[in-house]
Motif scaffolding. Structure first.
Motif, mmCIF file in Angstrom:
data_model
loop_
_atom_site.group_PDB
_atom_site.id
_atom_site.type_symbol
_atom_site.label_atom_id
_atom_site.label_comp_id
_atom_site.label_asym_id
_atom_site.label_seq_id
_atom_site.Cartn_x
_atom_site.Cartn_y
_atom_site.Cartn_z
ATOM 1 N N GLN A 1 78.583 49.778 -76.219
ATOM 2 C CA GLN A 1 79.957 50.049 -76.631
ATOM 3 C C GLN A 1 80.759 50.674 -75.491
ATOM 4 O O GLN A 1 81.930 50.357 -75.299
ATOM 5 C CB GLN A 1 79.988 50.974 -77.857
ATOM 6 N N VAL A 2 80.132 51.567 -74.737
ATOM 7 C CA VAL A 2 80.800 52.206 -73.606
ATOM 8 C C VAL A 2 81.137 51.165 -72.543
ATOM 9 O O VAL A 2 82.244 51.146 -71.993
ATOM 10 C CB VAL A 2 79.928 53.338 -73.017
ATOM 11 N N ASP A 3 80.204 50.272 -72.274
ATOM 12 C CA ASP A 3 80.431 49.229 -71.287
ATOM 13 C C ASP A 3 81.579 48.312 -71.724
ATOM 14 O O ASP A 3 82.447 47.980 -70.913
ATOM 15 C CB ASP A 3 79.156 48.416 -71.064
ATOM 16 N N THR A 4 81.596 47.938 -72.979
ATOM 17 C CA THR A 4 82.668 47.091 -73.498
ATOM 18 C C THR A 4 84.017 47.797 -73.373
ATOM 19 O O THR A 4 85.009 47.194 -72.952
ATOM 20 C CB THR A 4 82.401 46.712 -74.968
ATOM 21 N N GLY A 5 84.060 49.066 -73.709
ATOM 22 C CA GLY A 5 85.295 49.844 -73.594
ATOM 23 C C GLY A 5 85.768 49.943 -72.154
ATOM 24 O O GLY A 5 86.967 49.819 -71.873
ATOM 25 N N GLN A 6 84.843 50.148 -71.245
ATOM 26 C CA GLN A 6 85.190 50.221 -69.827
ATOM 27 C C GLN A 6 85.777 48.893 -69.360
ATOM 28 O O GLN A 6 86.795 48.865 -68.672
ATOM 29 C CB GLN A 6 83.961 50.565 -68.989
ATOM 30 N N GLN A 7 85.159 47.799 -69.735
ATOM 31 C CA GLN A 7 85.655 46.483 -69.331
ATOM 32 C C GLN A 7 87.052 46.213 -69.889
ATOM 33 O O GLN A 7 87.917 45.697 -69.176
ATOM 34 C CB GLN A 7 84.688 45.392 -69.784
ATOM 35 N N GLN A 8 87.273 46.578 -71.144
ATOM 36 C CA GLN A 8 88.587 46.361 -71.746
ATOM 37 C C GLN A 8 89.659 47.205 -71.062
ATOM 38 O O GLN A 8 90.761 46.727 -70.793
ATOM 39 C CB GLN A 8 88.546 46.674 -73.237
ATOM 40 N N ALA A 9 89.340 48.447 -70.772
ATOM 41 C CA ALA A 9 90.305 49.319 -70.098
ATOM 42 C C ALA A 9 90.638 48.788 -68.714
ATOM 43 O O ALA A 9 91.812 48.736 -68.316
ATOM 44 C CB ALA A 9 89.753 50.736 -70.012
ATOM 45 N N GLU A 10 89.623 48.375 -67.970
ATOM 46 C CA GLU A 10 89.860 47.848 -66.631
ATOM 47 C C GLU A 10 90.663 46.552 -66.692
ATOM 48 O O GLU A 10 91.539 46.325 -65.870
ATOM 49 C CB GLU A 10 88.538 47.620 -65.901
ATOM 50 N N ARG A 11 90.377 45.703 -67.658
ATOM 51 C CA ARG A 11 91.115 44.442 -67.800
ATOM 52 C C ARG A 11 92.590 44.721 -68.068
ATOM 53 O O ARG A 11 93.471 44.091 -67.493
ATOM 54 C CB ARG A 11 90.513 43.618 -68.925
#
Length: 61
Positions: free
Chosen positions: A39-49
């Motif tokens: 979940q943390v990885d997904t959140g990081q990817q979404q924020a960076e995108r």
């Protein structure tokens, strides 16, 4: 000029933001014992995108 414009137009600022994002992800995973790693990885990817910092794309101008 806002902070997001600075990120999009400055390679050094993008690199610092990526480093900060990676550091934050690492600390969250340490504090949660890796329980929410996906979940943390997904959140990081979404924020960076959303900030225009996709890691899958080559360097943006």
């Amino acid at each position: 000029m806002g902070i997001f414009d600075k990120l999009k137009g400055n390679k050094t600022a993008r690199e610092k933001a990526k480093h900060a994002s990676d550091t934050a992800e690492k600390k969250v995973n340490e504090r949660t014992g890796g329980k929410y790693e996906q979940q943390v990885d997904t959140g990081q990817q979404q924020a960076e995108r959303r900030l225009g910092m996709d890691r899958d794309r080559p360097d943006q101008p």
